[in-house]
Design an enzyme around this catalytic site. Sequence first.
Site, PDB file in Angstrom:
ATOM      1  N   HIS A  84     -10.925  -6.365   7.920  1.00  0.00           N
ATOM      2  CA  HIS A  84     -11.642  -6.107   6.674  1.00  0.00           C
ATOM      3  C   HIS A  84     -12.893  -5.261   6.887  1.00  0.00           C
ATOM      4  O   HIS A  84     -13.720  -5.167   5.977  1.00  0.00           O
ATOM      5  CB  HIS A  84     -12.061  -7.422   6.006  1.00  0.00           C
ATOM      6  CG  HIS A  84     -10.926  -8.305   5.617  1.00  0.00           C
ATOM      7  ND1 HIS A  84     -10.309  -9.145   6.506  1.00  0.00           N
ATOM      8  CD2 HIS A  84     -10.282  -8.466   4.429  1.00  0.00           C
ATOM      9  CE1 HIS A  84      -9.334  -9.806   5.896  1.00  0.00           C
ATOM     10  NE2 HIS A  84      -9.300  -9.416   4.638  1.00  0.00           N
ATOM     11  N   GLU A 101       0.817  -1.206   0.000  1.00  0.00           N
ATOM     12  CA  GLU A 101       0.000   0.000   0.000  1.00  0.00           C
ATOM     13  C   GLU A 101       0.855   1.262   0.000  1.00  0.00           C
ATOM     14  O   GLU A 101       0.508   2.250  -0.657  1.00  0.00           O
ATOM     15  CB  GLU A 101      -0.943  -0.007   1.205  1.00  0.00           C
ATOM     16  CG  GLU A 101      -2.083  -1.013   1.106  1.00  0.00           C
ATOM     17  CD  GLU A 101      -1.617  -2.448   1.360  1.00  0.00           C
ATOM     18  OE1 GLU A 101      -2.329  -3.380   0.931  1.00  0.00           O
ATOM     19  OE2 GLU A 101      -0.557  -2.619   2.000  1.00  0.00           O
TER      20      GLU A 101
END
Length: 334
Positions: A124, A55
């Site tokens: 998540h 990321e």
Amino acid sequence: MIEAVRSAMDVSMERDGDVVVFGEDVGYFGGVFRATQGLQQKYGTHRCFDAPISESGIVGAAIGMAAYGLKPCIEVQFADYVYPAFDQIVSEAARIRYRSNGQFTAPIVIRMPSGGGIFGGQTHSQSPEALFTHVSGLKVVIPSNPYDAKGLLISSIEDPDPVIFFEPKRLYNGPFDGHHDRPITPWSKHELGDVPEGHFTVPLGKAVVRREGSALTVLAYGTMVYVAQAAAEDTGIDAEVIDLRSLVPLDLETITTSVKKTGRCIIVHEATLTSGFGAELAALVQEQCFYHLEAPIARVTGWDTPYPHAQEWDYFPGPARVGQAMIEALEEQP
């Protein structure tokens, strides 16, 4: 919602050759939620491509591309995965315009599925929007329906500064049914509305009244807009529900106009209570509407606990909790 998000990127890529889309699995696979499906086939691997599982690298590369003149629209697969890139977002993307005295900008959009609804647990399902609203130089957007998702995403891509674009996962495949504290199936069968083809924009920083009322004001965004509407219908309370759409910039005028009319305010969001964006909203409402308030400002949020897995539907603010807050607000005497 997925189709609307995809259409926004498609329209933007077709209109502007500088728009590029990349991230983990967004190319050949079309994204874990299929939001980018077909874009690589249509525009080629140089404009829609996969990135390594990094990321920080994805965001860092996007910042460099943006400074060079491109307009990256990148996907972080889940909002929970953004933390390794936080330094790049805060220290580079948010500050490059100021640090370079306007010589460089960072016209990037960072798309992230956020919130719960898939039983994804702690890695998540988070709603970290408040972390980004604190950072000067960033804009933060959270749509609640496909029309806004497309229009706001196109506006974000065309914006000259970095935009954090959260997409509530529970709305991806047809909206969450706000009348239930937990669903029979993960997705509701209700329609979210049609979305026009082609190019259109929804302005950043403009809230909208989803339900007019006079008894109290509910401030919400994303999935919680439907929960607030359901709570009002279930209780029969004449609540005015405002969909913020953009947290930064914030439409304070629409908020204060409503609260001054109703005299009561409830704030609903899925993130944790402590230091959630609702705290900022409560402070602003108190500062702007103090002499109009007839009851304490209330917040209905997720719990201050690690995100549960199997019990996530008990974690979410549901219509029962929001409805109880409405009833208590009306019981307060000025």
